[in-house]
Write an enzyme that holds these catalytic residues in place. Structure first.
Site, PDB file in Angstrom:
ATOM      1  N   LYS A  38       2.815  -3.279  -7.161  1.00 44.69           N
ATOM      2  CA  LYS A  38       3.677  -2.836  -6.968  1.00 44.69           C
ATOM      3  C   LYS A  38       4.186  -3.635  -8.388  1.00 44.69           C
ATOM      4  O   LYS A  38       4.959  -3.271  -9.269  1.00 44.69           O
ATOM      5  CB  LYS A  38       4.488  -2.894  -6.655  1.00 44.69           C
ATOM      6  CG  LYS A  38       5.305  -1.922  -5.142  1.00 44.69           C
ATOM      7  CD  LYS A  38       5.721  -2.171  -3.862  1.00 44.69           C
ATOM      8  CE  LYS A  38       6.221  -3.304  -4.071  1.00 44.69           C
ATOM      9  NZ  LYS A  38       4.813  -3.689  -2.924  1.00 44.69           N
ATOM     10  N   ARG A  78      13.391  -2.080   2.152  1.00 45.08           N
ATOM     11  CA  ARG A  78      12.788  -2.049   3.022  1.00 45.08           C
ATOM     12  C   ARG A  78      13.068  -2.062   4.368  1.00 45.08           C
ATOM     13  O   ARG A  78      11.815  -1.632   4.985  1.00 45.08           O
ATOM     14  CB  ARG A  78      11.764  -3.951   2.824  1.00 45.08           C
ATOM     15  CG  ARG A  78      10.617  -4.191   1.985  1.00 45.08           C
ATOM     16  CD  ARG A  78      10.552  -5.514   1.968  1.00 45.08           C
ATOM     17  NE  ARG A  78       8.893  -5.728   1.526  1.00 45.08           N
ATOM     18  CZ  ARG A  78       8.397  -6.350   0.817  1.00 45.08           C
ATOM     19  NH1 ARG A  78       9.491  -6.422  -0.150  1.00 45.08           N
ATOM     20  NH2 ARG A  78       7.259  -6.299   0.766  1.00 45.08           N
ATOM     21  N   ARG A 102      -6.269 -12.128  -4.277  1.00 47.67           N
ATOM     22  CA  ARG A 102      -5.451 -12.679  -4.456  1.00 47.67           C
ATOM     23  C   ARG A 102      -4.840 -14.296  -4.709  1.00 47.67           C
ATOM     24  O   ARG A 102      -4.748 -14.834  -5.450  1.00 47.67           O
ATOM     25  CB  ARG A 102      -3.853 -12.069  -4.567  1.00 47.67           C
ATOM     26  CG  ARG A 102      -2.886 -12.209  -5.246  1.00 47.67           C
ATOM     27  CD  ARG A 102      -1.870 -11.277  -5.213  1.00 47.67           C
ATOM     28  NE  ARG A 102      -1.400 -10.398  -3.762  1.00 47.67           N
ATOM     29  CZ  ARG A 102      -0.070 -10.355  -3.555  1.00 47.67           C
ATOM     30  NH1 ARG A 102       0.183  -9.159  -4.478  1.00 47.67           N
ATOM     31  NH2 ARG A 102       0.341 -10.365  -2.446  1.00 47.67           N
ATOM     32  N   ARG A 136      -2.717 -15.502  -2.767  1.00 49.09           N
ATOM     33  CA  ARG A 136      -0.585 -16.042  -2.134  1.00 49.09           C
ATOM     34  C   ARG A 136      -1.155 -16.864  -0.758  1.00 49.09           C
ATOM     35  O   ARG A 136      -1.423 -17.038  -0.486  1.00 49.09           O
ATOM     36  CB  ARG A 136      -0.135 -15.291  -2.999  1.00 49.09           C
ATOM     37  CG  ARG A 136       1.198 -15.744  -3.439  1.00 49.09           C
ATOM     38  CD  ARG A 136       1.883 -13.996  -3.921  1.00 49.09           C
ATOM     39  NE  ARG A 136       2.598 -13.614  -2.880  1.00 49.09           N
ATOM     40  CZ  ARG A 136       3.064 -12.197  -2.922  1.00 49.09           C
ATOM     41  NH1 ARG A 136       3.114 -11.938  -4.316  1.00 49.09           N
ATOM     42  NH2 ARG A 136       3.796 -11.853  -1.962  1.00 49.09           N
ATOM     43  N   ARG A 190       1.891  -7.974   7.988  1.00 53.26           N
ATOM     44  CA  ARG A 190       3.352  -7.620   6.481  1.00 53.26           C
ATOM     45  C   ARG A 190       2.900  -6.475   6.253  1.00 53.26           C
ATOM     46  O   ARG A 190       3.437  -5.330   6.077  1.00 53.26           O
ATOM     47  CB  ARG A 190       2.803  -8.104   4.682  1.00 53.26           C
ATOM     48  CG  ARG A 190       3.435  -9.761   5.275  1.00 53.26           C
ATOM     49  CD  ARG A 190       2.975 -10.877   4.355  1.00 53.26           C
ATOM     50  NE  ARG A 190       2.529  -9.883   2.199  1.00 53.26           N
ATOM     51  CZ  ARG A 190       1.475 -10.043   1.922  1.00 53.26           C
ATOM     52  NH1 ARG A 190       0.448 -10.972   2.277  1.00 53.26           N
ATOM     53  NH2 ARG A 190       2.040  -9.735   0.445  1.00 53.26           N
TER      54      ARG A 190
HETATM   55  P1  AMP Z   1       6.818  -9.194  -1.773  1.00 50.51           P
HETATM   56  O1  AMP Z   1       6.236 -10.369  -3.405  1.00 50.51           O
HETATM   57  O2  AMP Z   1       7.846  -7.938  -2.460  1.00 50.51           O
HETATM   58  O3  AMP Z   1       5.901  -8.377  -1.675  1.00 50.51           O
HETATM   59  O4  AMP Z   1       7.636 -10.205  -0.785  1.00 50.51           O
HETATM   60  C1  AMP Z   1       6.519 -11.737  -0.165  1.00 50.51           C
HETATM   61  C2  AMP Z   1       7.432 -11.611   0.839  1.00 50.51           C
HETATM   62  O5  AMP Z   1       9.224 -11.477   0.564  1.00 50.51           O
HETATM   63  C3  AMP Z   1       7.612 -10.670   2.234  1.00 50.51           C
HETATM   64  O6  AMP Z   1       6.442 -10.490   2.801  1.00 50.51           O
HETATM   65  C4  AMP Z   1       9.061 -10.435   3.072  1.00 50.51           C
HETATM   66  O7  AMP Z   1       8.751 -11.938   3.949  1.00 50.51           O
HETATM   67  C5  AMP Z   1       9.985 -11.103   1.618  1.00 50.51           C
HETATM   68  N1  AMP Z   1      10.566 -10.077   1.491  1.00 50.51           N
HETATM   69  C6  AMP Z   1      10.809  -9.035   0.080  1.00 50.51           C
HETATM   70  N2  AMP Z   1      11.594  -8.386  -0.607  1.00 50.51           N
HETATM   71  C7  AMP Z   1      12.356  -7.979   1.295  1.00 50.51           C
HETATM   72  C8  AMP Z   1      12.762  -8.115   1.560  1.00 50.51           C
HETATM   73  N3  AMP Z   1      13.568  -6.543   0.692  1.00 50.51           N
HETATM   74  N4  AMP Z   1      13.306  -7.592   2.572  1.00 50.51           N
HETATM   75  C9  AMP Z   1      12.407  -8.546   3.566  1.00 50.51           C
HETATM   76  N5  AMP Z   1      12.044  -9.322   2.949  1.00 50.51           N
HETATM   77  C10 AMP Z   1      11.336  -9.464   1.753  1.00 50.51           C
END
Ligand code: AMP
Length: 190
Positions: free
Chosen positions: A13, A88, A127, A129, A140
């Site tokens: 994404k 989400r 990756r 991270r 996740r």
């Molecule tokens: P991402 O970079 O989108 O993979 O997000 C990394 C982490 O941030 C996720 O594993 C969640 O812990 C948190 N996170 C990001 N976006 C959301 C969202 N819309 N709702 C809840 N948690 C989020």
């Protein structure tokens, strides 16, 4: 144009969003990036969110809705934007509907990036991270299947869902996305 990107962690994404916002000249609203910025700043929201993130769990809806709601009122978002990693949960999707209804700016489409689990694991392991450790990855993915996958039905019913094959080299995936976007542009032009 207002678009949502949905897909499991590791689906690409982030990479594809960067290309898409460049192509469409719209802002990129990544809740993951916003939260990581809050964590780095050590703000109270960041400290709280960081605990959920390092456990691979979703940050509670009220925090997310507040962050996105604030960002959406900024002038650069008036012509459109790409939501990456948001919504989400069904609660977040309903809040987004409310925001967009108030502004009379509907979503053009929800792009679902589809990638099988085996490939996700490989990509995430490469990756590196902070939240890409195997046990956190598993959590996740579980959060995705439990809390985010129901959104696919929600958007399918609204006839907004556009599945995209997320396997293969990034250039190839982007060509698939572009094809969908160009179709949408024709549908939306008068
Ligand atoms: P991402 O970079 O989108 O993979 O997000 C990394 C982490 O941030 C996720 O594993 C969640 O812990 C948190 N996170 C990001 N976006 C959301 C969202 N819309 N709702 C809840 N948690 C989020």
């Amino acid at each position: 144009m207002r678009l949502v990107f949905i897909g499991p962690p590791g689906a690409g994404k982030g990479t594809q969003s960067d290309r898409l916002v460049e192509y469409l000249k719209i802002p990129h609203l990544s809740t993951g990036d916003m939260l990581r910025a809050a964590v780095a700043k050590k703000s109270p929201v960041g400290e709280l969110a960081g605990r959920y993130m390092s456990a691979g769990q979703l940050v509670p809806d009220p925090i997310i809705v507040k962050i996105v709601g604030g960002r959406l009122t900024e002038p650069d978002c008036q012509q459109g934007c790409l939501f990456d990693g948001f919504p989400r949960t069904l609660g977040q999707a309903k809040s987004l509907d409310d925001f967009l209804e108030q502004a009379a700016t509907p979503l053009a489409a929800v792009l679902e990036l589809r990638v099988p689990d085996e490939i996700l694991f490989e990509r995430l392991a490469e990756r590196g991270r902070a939240d890409d450790k195997p046990e956190v990855i598993r959590q996740r993915l579980q959060s995705y299947y439990r809390q985010t996958q129901p959104l696919l039905d929600y958007y399918e019913k609204k006839k907004l869902l556009r599945p995209i094959d997320g396997t293969g080299p990034p250039d190839q995936v982007f060509q698939r996305i572009k094809r969908v976007i160009d179709e949408l542009k024709t549908e939306h032009s008068p």
